[in-house]
Design an enzyme around this catalytic site. Structure first.
Site, short mmCIF file in Angstrom:
data_model
loop_
_atom_site.label_atom_id
_atom_site.label_comp_id
_atom_site.label_asym_id
_atom_site.label_seq_id
_atom_site.Cartn_x
_atom_site.Cartn_y
_atom_site.Cartn_z
N HIS A 94 9.31 17.08 -12.67
CA HIS A 94 7.96 16.94 -12.12
C HIS A 94 7.05 16.36 -13.20
CE1 HIS A 94 3.98 17.85 -10.53
NE2 HIS A 94 4.57 17.78 -9.35
N GLU A 142 5.72 9.77 -7.38
CA GLU A 142 4.39 10.35 -7.54
C GLU A 142 3.65 9.68 -8.70
OE1 GLU A 142 4.27 14.76 -5.94
OE2 GLU A 142 4.73 14.71 -8.07
#
Ligand code: G3P
Length: 225
Positions: A94, A142
Site C-alpha cells: 500500500h 492508486e
C-alpha cells in the site's frame, strides 16, 4: 473472489478502529447481502481477528511482511497467521506501507503459498507492469497524490487507469485491476468499471462519510445497474 469487488481499507481511521471496526464491518455486510455484491474489508491489524469472527464477508489484512517462517520477527505480520485467523486476503505494498520490489515479489509468493488473495497496490502504470510479472491476483492502481483528496482517479485521471490496464495485460492477462484514490461517489465507481477495472479500493469516502451505509448503497446500486 466475486466481481466486481468493493474493497474498503479501514486504514487507522478512528471511525474504523476497535469497536467501530465491527460496527462498520456489519454495515458493509448488510449492504453486501442486500444487494448481493462483494464488499470486502481491510481492518487495522489489531482488529482483524475480531472482525473476521463477527462478519462473514471477505476480510483482508492491510499488510503482510515478506517473511515465511514463524519465529524471530518481532513486530512483523506473518501471512500464515493472517490465514489462520480466517482472513481471505491481504493488501501488499500500500502507498502508506511501501515495500521494495523484491519484497513485493516475496509477499505475493507467500500469499499464494498460504492461500491468501493478493491485492498489490501500485502508484503508476509502469510500476504496475513490473508488478504484474509476479502474478498477484489483483493490482490496485492508486496515484498517491489523489489518496484521501475526494478527487477520484477514475474521474480526474482516467488515462492512468487505461494505461495501467494496458501495461498489466501486456505482461499478464490474468491479473485483475482495481482502482483507488479519491473515490467518493457512485459516479466514480461507474467510471472505474467503464474503464475496465473489476472494482475499487476505497477508504475515506466510506470510512469518513457521515453515513457510510448511504454511500455504500450508492456504490452498490451502480454495481447492480
Ligand atoms: O487503500 C485505499 C486508498 O489508499 C484510497 O484512499 O481515502 O482516497 O479512498 P481514499
Amino acid at each position: 473472489m466475486k466481481l466486481p469487488m468493493i474493497l474498503i481499507n479501514f486504514k487507522t481511521y478512528l471511525e474504523a478502529l476497535g469497536e467501530n471496526s465491527v460496527k462498520l464491518a456489519k454495515i458493509c455486510k448488510s449492504v453486501a447481502e442486500k444487494y448481493k455484491i462483494n464488499i470486502a474489508i481491510a481492518p487495522e491489524s489489531l482488529d482483524l481477528s475480531k472482525v473476521v469472527s463477527e462478519v462473514k464477508i471477505p476480510v483482508f489484512a492491510q499488510h503482510i511482511d515478506p517473511i515465511e517462517k514463524d519465529g524471530m520477527h518481532t513486530g512483523h505480520i506473518l501471512a500464515e497467521n493472517v490465514k489462520k485467523i480466517g482472513a481471505s486476503g491481504t493488501l501488499i505494498n500500500h502507498s502508506e506501507r511501501r515495500l521494495e520490489l523484491k519484497e513485493i515479489e516475496k509477499c505475493i509468493e507467500i500469499a499464494k503459498k498460504f492461500g491468501l488473495v493478493s491485492v498489490c497496490c501500485s502508484e503508476s502504470p509502469e510500476k504496475s507492469g513490473v508488478i504484474a510479472k509476479f502474478s498477484p491476483d489483483f493490482i490496485a492502481i492508486e496515484p498517491p497524490e489523489l489518496i484521501g483528496t475526494g478527487i477520484a482517479v477514475s474521474t480526474a485521471k482516467p488515462e492512468i487507469i487505461t494505461e495501467t490496464i494496458k501495461k498489466i495485460h501486456e505482461v499478464n492477462s490474468k491479473v485483475k485491476v482495481l482502482c483507488g484514490a479519491g473515490i467518493t461517489t457512485g459516479e466514480d465507481v461507474r467510471k472505474a468499471l467503464e474503464l475496465g477495472t473489476v472494482g475499487i479500493l476505497v477508504a475515506s469516502g466510506v470510512v469518513k462519510a457521515e453515513n457510510p451505509e448511504k454511500i455504500l448503497t450508492e456504490f452498490a446500486k451502480v454495481i447492480k445497474s
